[in-house]
Design a protein around this motif. Sequence first.
Motif, PDB file in Angstrom:
ATOM      1  N   ARG A  17       0.840  -1.209   0.000  1.00  0.00           N
ATOM      2  CA  ARG A  17       0.000   0.000   0.000  1.00  0.00           C
ATOM      3  C   ARG A  17       0.873   1.258   0.000  1.00  0.00           C
ATOM      4  NH1 ARG A  17      -2.778  -4.044  -0.552  1.00  0.00           N
ATOM      5  NH2 ARG A  17      -4.646  -4.500   0.615  1.00  0.00           N
ATOM      6  N   ARG A  20       2.163   1.881  -3.483  1.00  0.00           N
ATOM      7  CA  ARG A  20       1.126   2.477  -4.348  1.00  0.00           C
ATOM      8  C   ARG A  20       1.028   3.978  -4.102  1.00  0.00           C
ATOM      9  NH1 ARG A  20      -3.485  -0.319  -6.559  1.00  0.00           N
ATOM     10  NH2 ARG A  20      -3.446   1.506  -7.880  1.00  0.00           N
ATOM     11  N   LEU A 111      -7.372   7.125  -6.478  1.00  0.00           N
ATOM     12  CA  LEU A 111      -6.766   5.812  -6.248  1.00  0.00           C
ATOM     13  C   LEU A 111      -7.474   5.082  -5.113  1.00  0.00           C
ATOM     14  CD1 LEU A 111      -4.651   3.684  -6.887  1.00  0.00           C
ATOM     15  CD2 LEU A 111      -3.042   4.951  -5.441  1.00  0.00           C
ATOM     16  N   ALA A 114     -10.612   3.665  -6.541  1.00  0.00           N
ATOM     17  CA  ALA A 114     -10.370   2.590  -7.510  1.00  0.00           C
ATOM     18  C   ALA A 114      -9.867   1.308  -6.848  1.00  0.00           C
ATOM     19  CB  ALA A 114      -9.365   3.056  -8.563  1.00  0.00           C
ATOM     20  N   ASP A 115      -9.122   1.437  -5.771  1.00  0.00           N
ATOM     21  CA  ASP A 115      -8.532   0.283  -5.082  1.00  0.00           C
ATOM     22  C   ASP A 115      -9.001   0.327  -3.634  1.00  0.00           C
ATOM     23  OD1 ASP A 115      -6.890  -1.496  -3.669  1.00  0.00           O
ATOM     24  OD2 ASP A 115      -5.066  -0.918  -4.741  1.00  0.00           O
ATOM     25  N   THR A 116     -10.064  -0.394  -3.334  1.00  0.00           N
ATOM     26  CA  THR A 116     -10.688  -0.296  -2.013  1.00  0.00           C
ATOM     27  C   THR A 116      -9.777  -0.776  -0.881  1.00  0.00           C
ATOM     28  OG1 THR A 116     -11.820  -2.405  -2.339  1.00  0.00           O
ATOM     29  CG2 THR A 116     -13.039  -0.387  -2.891  1.00  0.00           C
ATOM     30  N   PHE A 118      -6.495  -0.419  -0.802  1.00  0.00           N
ATOM     31  CA  PHE A 118      -5.616   0.732  -0.599  1.00  0.00           C
ATOM     32  C   PHE A 118      -6.368   1.839   0.131  1.00  0.00           C
ATOM     33  CE2 PHE A 118      -4.288   4.948  -2.034  1.00  0.00           C
ATOM     34  CZ  PHE A 118      -2.970   4.956  -1.619  1.00  0.00           C
TER      35      PHE A 118
END
Length: 154
Positions: A17, A20, A111, A114-116, A118
């Motif tokens: 994470r 990212r 972001l 889009a990336d739960t 994260f």
Amino acid sequence: MSTPSPLRINAALPVDRRSRLMELAHEVNFDEGTRLFQEGGHADRFWIVRSGTVTLDVHVPGRRAAVIETLGAGELVGCSWLFKPYTWRLGAEAMTPVRAYEFDAVGVRALMDADTAFGSALGHWVGQVLAHRLQAARIRLLDLYAPHGSGSLL
């Protein structure tokens, strides 16, 4: 051996994470005395301190701003970017020369959406930071303004 603070990014976010998030970072520098943001301004970015110190302060009418907390390496500067209406609730100033990673709030929020996984990890970290800062603000304001010797802790 000391335990890393859960408020610092290295302890708060798992490596995947954190990686990212760091893909969205760019490096910035602030001279001593630079205001990073002012209470009431638009919160469109945030920082993670690489080196140096940043103070968080709160406006007190008729007095100097009250310093709530001093932040250092690995710590998050700015939480208001995550919550509408995206307005700074505190002010921040570089107390020494500061090197930091800067993040665009819109990009990070996208972001997170889009990336739960994260988004959950980052939101949890910001929540921990906010809980700590609320307690720090409470203690600091009691130190400054509570009647001394009253024994009251509100």
